[in-house]
Design a protein around this motif. Structure first.
Motif, short mmCIF file in Angstrom:
data_model
loop_
_atom_site.label_atom_id
_atom_site.label_comp_id
_atom_site.label_asym_id
_atom_site.label_seq_id
_atom_site.Cartn_x
_atom_site.Cartn_y
_atom_site.Cartn_z
N THR A 62 -47.26 9.77 10.10
CA THR A 62 -47.41 10.67 8.95
C THR A 62 -48.24 10.02 7.85
OG1 THR A 62 -45.30 11.74 9.42
CG2 THR A 62 -46.14 11.94 7.18
N LEU A 63 -47.82 8.87 7.41
CA LEU A 63 -48.49 8.24 6.28
C LEU A 63 -49.79 7.57 6.69
CD1 LEU A 63 -45.39 6.92 4.32
CD2 LEU A 63 -46.76 8.96 3.87
N MET A 64 -50.01 7.38 7.99
CA MET A 64 -51.29 6.86 8.46
C MET A 64 -52.42 7.82 8.09
SD MET A 64 -52.45 5.87 12.35
CE MET A 64 -52.74 7.56 12.91
N VAL A 65 -52.17 9.12 8.25
CA VAL A 65 -53.18 10.12 7.90
C VAL A 65 -53.47 10.10 6.41
CG1 VAL A 65 -53.71 12.58 7.89
CG2 VAL A 65 -52.47 11.59 9.82
N LEU A 102 -38.69 9.84 5.97
CA LEU A 102 -40.03 9.88 5.38
C LEU A 102 -40.01 9.41 3.93
CD1 LEU A 102 -42.97 10.65 5.71
CD2 LEU A 102 -42.35 13.04 5.29
N PHE A 103 -39.06 9.92 3.17
CA PHE A 103 -38.99 9.55 1.76
C PHE A 103 -38.63 8.08 1.57
CE2 PHE A 103 -37.76 14.21 0.76
CZ PHE A 103 -39.09 14.56 0.78
N LEU A 104 -37.80 7.54 2.47
CA LEU A 104 -37.42 6.13 2.37
C LEU A 104 -38.61 5.20 2.59
CD1 LEU A 104 -33.97 6.14 4.23
CD2 LEU A 104 -34.35 5.62 1.82
N SER A 105 -39.63 5.70 3.27
CA SER A 105 -40.82 4.88 3.53
C SER A 105 -41.82 4.91 2.38
CB SER A 105 -41.51 5.34 4.82
OG SER A 105 -42.06 6.64 4.67
N ILE A 126 -46.81 12.26 -4.07
CA ILE A 126 -46.46 12.69 -2.72
C ILE A 126 -45.13 13.43 -2.76
CG2 ILE A 126 -45.96 11.95 -0.36
CD1 ILE A 126 -47.70 9.51 -0.83
N SER A 127 -45.11 14.62 -2.19
CA SER A 127 -43.88 15.43 -2.18
C SER A 127 -43.66 16.05 -0.82
CB SER A 127 -43.97 16.53 -3.24
OG SER A 127 -45.06 17.40 -2.97
#
Length: 373
Positions: A62-65, A102-105, A126-127
């Motif tokens: 997810t956060l790679m993109v 996701l939020f913990l990352s 980011i939300s």
């Protein structure tokens, strides 16, 4: 919509640990993402830029993109001498998605940005946006760039005529389109895809600014025939694994007859047709590429931990873990939790046998489009 989600957490059957195929698809589509973001910035450098990742799931993919998009924006800002825009990043998936993980990352992600990235990037918000992308998600004309990977082959529902409440099963012994499915099954799936994708395009058209860009990648097919093996054979083998459990009393055959997957792999022609009918977007690039069912165990786009784990598994086991991480939530809801380990053990053996005889590839479609002014 209430059931589908990727396997949560960081365990051995989680999506986070078994999403090598999806990671490789993101990597292959990176060039289109870069072209699209640069095009937005060249034509109209916004002070505040809305970015949406639809079907984001959770885990490192997810956060790679988002990392890559931020990198592109920062590089363009420095090259042009412009201030880095405020970035509004919305991560969307169905409500059952593992947003907690996701939020913990995010704290470590923000720290990494400060340490390694973009001088001048002071405002990156980011939300999470839970909800179906088959409908409105964002305010009108608020989004500049939409990304979606490995998500749009999922339909909003099983085609209505194949609903499990039907008195006579139309797709007996199957869980998706197969070579033996009657024509009415193929037509039902195509109609559902057309309705869903049309709604997706209409919704994004309202939400995006003129000149905004989308890069979408999802499973598809090269052939005009929807029952050919390249788009449906992995489902055929999963149905075979289920049917093998019927004779032993582990699964009721009626349960299989009443289960159909809310999935559709469109052809290039079907995809182009929907864009033309809706009319709000210009297709800039559209491509198809092949990817191994297991993503390629030696791929350089997997993490070291994933590579170490996958290298010890057979191809069939890798495929089974990948598929299980994605579809288990639906199967558990219909068949119960008790058969999952045995089902995917059998599935891995069936896939191993299949791959010993033939090379099996997914067809992935990537399309880059521009919102008309």
């Amino acid at each position: 919509m209430q059931v589908l989600h990727m396997n949560k957490g960081e365990g051995e059957i989680s999506y986070a640990k078994n999403s090598t195929v999806q990671r490789k698809i993101i990597s292959v589509a990176n060039s289109m993402v870069e072209e699209a973001v640069i095009d937005i910035l060249c034509k109209n450098f916004p002070e505040s830029m809305g970015i949406a990742d639809l079907g984001c799931s959770s885990g490192s993919n997810t956060l790679m993109v988002i990392w890559e998009i931020i990198n592109i924006v920062c590089a363009m800002s420095h090259q042009t001498g412009r201030s880095v825009p405020e970035l509004r990043v919305s991560l969307n998936d169905l409500p059952g998605n593992d947003f907690n993980d996701l939020f913990l990352s995010l704290p470590s992600f923000y720290n990494k940005l400060k340490e390694e990235k973009c001088t001048g990037l002071e405002r990156c918000f980011i939300s999470g946006m839970p909800g179906s992308f088959y409908g409105r998600l964002f305010p009108s004309k608020s989004i500049h760039f939409v990304h979606s990977s490995s998500s749009l082959h999922w339909l909003s529902q099983v085609p209505a005529s194949l609903d499990s409440k039907a008195s006579v099963p139309l797709n007996k012994g199957k869980i998706y389109i197969s070579e033996t499915s009657p024509i009415c099954v193929l037509e039902a799936y195509l109609l559902q895809f057309q309705n869903d994708f049309s709604l997706f395009l209409e919704s994004r058209s309202e939400e995006m600014v003129p000149g905004g860009r989308m890069v979408l990648s999802f499973m598809g097919r090269r052939s005009s025939e929807s029952s050919v093996g390249q788009s449906c054979h992995h489902w055929e083998l999963l149905a075979k694994a289920l049917m093998s459990m019927v004779s032993e009393g582990l699964v009721q055959e009626e349960k299989i007859d009443s289960f159909n997957t809310p999935y559709y792999a469109p052809s290039l022609e079907e995809l182009k047709s929907e864009f033309q009918k809706e009319g709000s977007f210009i297709i800039d690039r559209i491509e198809g590429f092949e990817i191994d069912w297991d993503g390629g165990a030696s791929s350089n786009c997997v993490t070291q931990d994933q590579f170490t784990t996958f290298a010890t598994l057979s191809s069939g086991q890798r495929v089974a873990k990948t598929v299980r991480a994605v579809v288990e939530s639906m199967l558990e809801c219909h068949f119960g939790t008790g058969i999952m380990d045995e089902l995917f053990r059998r599935y891995s053996e069936i896939v191993d046998d299949h791959l010993s005889k033939t090379r099996a590839k997914f067809i992935n479609l990537v399309v880059s489009v521009i919102k008309k002014g």
